[in-house]
Design an enzyme around this catalytic site. Structure first.
Site, mmCIF file in Angstrom:
data_model
loop_
_atom_site.group_PDB
_atom_site.id
_atom_site.type_symbol
_atom_site.label_atom_id
_atom_site.label_comp_id
_atom_site.label_asym_id
_atom_site.label_seq_id
_atom_site.Cartn_x
_atom_site.Cartn_y
_atom_site.Cartn_z
ATOM 1 N N TYR A 155 0.839 -1.199 0.000
ATOM 2 C CA TYR A 155 0.000 0.000 0.000
ATOM 3 C C TYR A 155 0.878 1.255 0.000
ATOM 4 O O TYR A 155 0.657 2.185 -0.786
ATOM 5 C CB TYR A 155 -0.935 -0.024 1.220
ATOM 6 C CG TYR A 155 -1.705 1.259 1.403
ATOM 7 C CD1 TYR A 155 -2.728 1.609 0.528
ATOM 8 C CD2 TYR A 155 -1.400 2.131 2.449
ATOM 9 C CE1 TYR A 155 -3.418 2.795 0.683
ATOM 10 C CE2 TYR A 155 -2.094 3.314 2.613
ATOM 11 C CZ TYR A 155 -3.099 3.640 1.729
ATOM 12 O OH TYR A 155 -3.779 4.827 1.879
ATOM 13 N N GLU B 221 -11.444 5.633 5.422
ATOM 14 C CA GLU B 221 -10.849 6.459 6.482
ATOM 15 C C GLU B 221 -11.835 6.644 7.628
ATOM 16 O O GLU B 221 -11.448 6.620 8.798
ATOM 17 C CB GLU B 221 -10.389 7.810 5.941
ATOM 18 C CG GLU B 221 -9.212 7.739 4.982
ATOM 19 C CD GLU B 221 -7.911 7.244 5.595
ATOM 20 O OE1 GLU B 221 -7.802 7.120 6.833
ATOM 21 O OE2 GLU B 221 -6.979 6.974 4.814
ATOM 22 N N TRP C 220 -4.848 1.351 10.580
ATOM 23 C CA TRP C 220 -5.012 1.298 9.129
ATOM 24 C C TRP C 220 -4.792 -0.126 8.620
ATOM 25 O O TRP C 220 -5.431 -0.553 7.667
ATOM 26 C CB TRP C 220 -4.080 2.293 8.445
ATOM 27 C CG TRP C 220 -4.312 2.347 6.970
ATOM 28 C CD1 TRP C 220 -3.423 2.016 5.991
ATOM 29 C CD2 TRP C 220 -5.512 2.747 6.280
ATOM 30 N NE1 TRP C 220 -4.005 2.178 4.746
ATOM 31 C CE2 TRP C 220 -5.283 2.627 4.901
ATOM 32 C CE3 TRP C 220 -6.762 3.185 6.706
ATOM 33 C CZ2 TRP C 220 -6.249 2.933 3.930
ATOM 34 C CZ3 TRP C 220 -7.721 3.487 5.739
ATOM 35 C CH2 TRP C 220 -7.457 3.361 4.381
#
Length: 185
Positions: A16, A38, A46
């Site tokens: 990522y 988000e 995350w």
């Protein structure tokens, strides 16, 4: 190859980081995806969201805002039972609410991209952070974005979430200066 230190925890985070984080995005569907992800991250890591990203794509019709805006209470109930996503009623309801607000913004501005990038005058802010601890949780730009999104009816869009969104979609370059991606972006 030197990376931002957060990206060294797993292959998923590394991929990522190397391929997506901080790359400017101007595609409305992708922008909507990151807005929802988000918001889902609030209070979580995350890496948790990255692990569930494919589950979100499947559960949320590949982030098709038109389809999500039509979700019924029975669809929300089905999502609450889906182990492929974060099963939090407030976050799921926020995704539906945000889809409706997103469509209104598209209608008003012609695209969500045109609207959201105005908060950085249409081009990425290039920061020069030496270490991850130099990166703030929010900025005046993310605070302005948060206020305006909330005024337009969006949920789970506080200044910290907005700043994480800005980082993810390349509105800011917060790769540390000795990270190989810093110069590339």
């Amino acid at each position: 190859m030197k990376r931002c230190e957060w990206a060294n925890k797993s292959e998923l985070e590394q991929s990522y980081h190397d391929n997506e984080w901080g790359v400017p995005i101007h595609d409305d569907r992708k922008l909507f995806e990151f807005l929802i992800l988000e918001g889902a991250q609030a209070g979580l890591s995350w890496s948790t969201i990255l692990k569930k990203r494919e589950g979100y794509r499947k559960a949320f019709d590949n982030f098709d805002a038109r389809k999500i805006s039509q979700y019924s209470e029975s669809t929300v109930s089905r999502l609450l039972a889906d182990p492929g996503i974060i099963r939090n009623r407030l976050k799921i309801n926020a995704a539906v609410t945000n889809a409706r607000a997103f469509l209104k913004v598209q209608e008003e501005f012609g695209s969500f991209d045109r609207y959201i990038w105005q908060f950085v005058n249409g081009r990425p802010i290039r920061n020069s952070r030496r270490k991850m601890t130099d990166i703030p949780a929010s900025t005046s730009e993310s605070e302005a974005m948060s206020r305006d999104l909330q005024k337009r009816g969006f949920k789970f869009v506080g200044p910290t979430i907005c700043y994480a969104f800005m980082q993810a979609v390349g509105m800011v370059n917060d790769h540390v200066v000795d990270c190989f991606r810093y110069k590339e972006l």
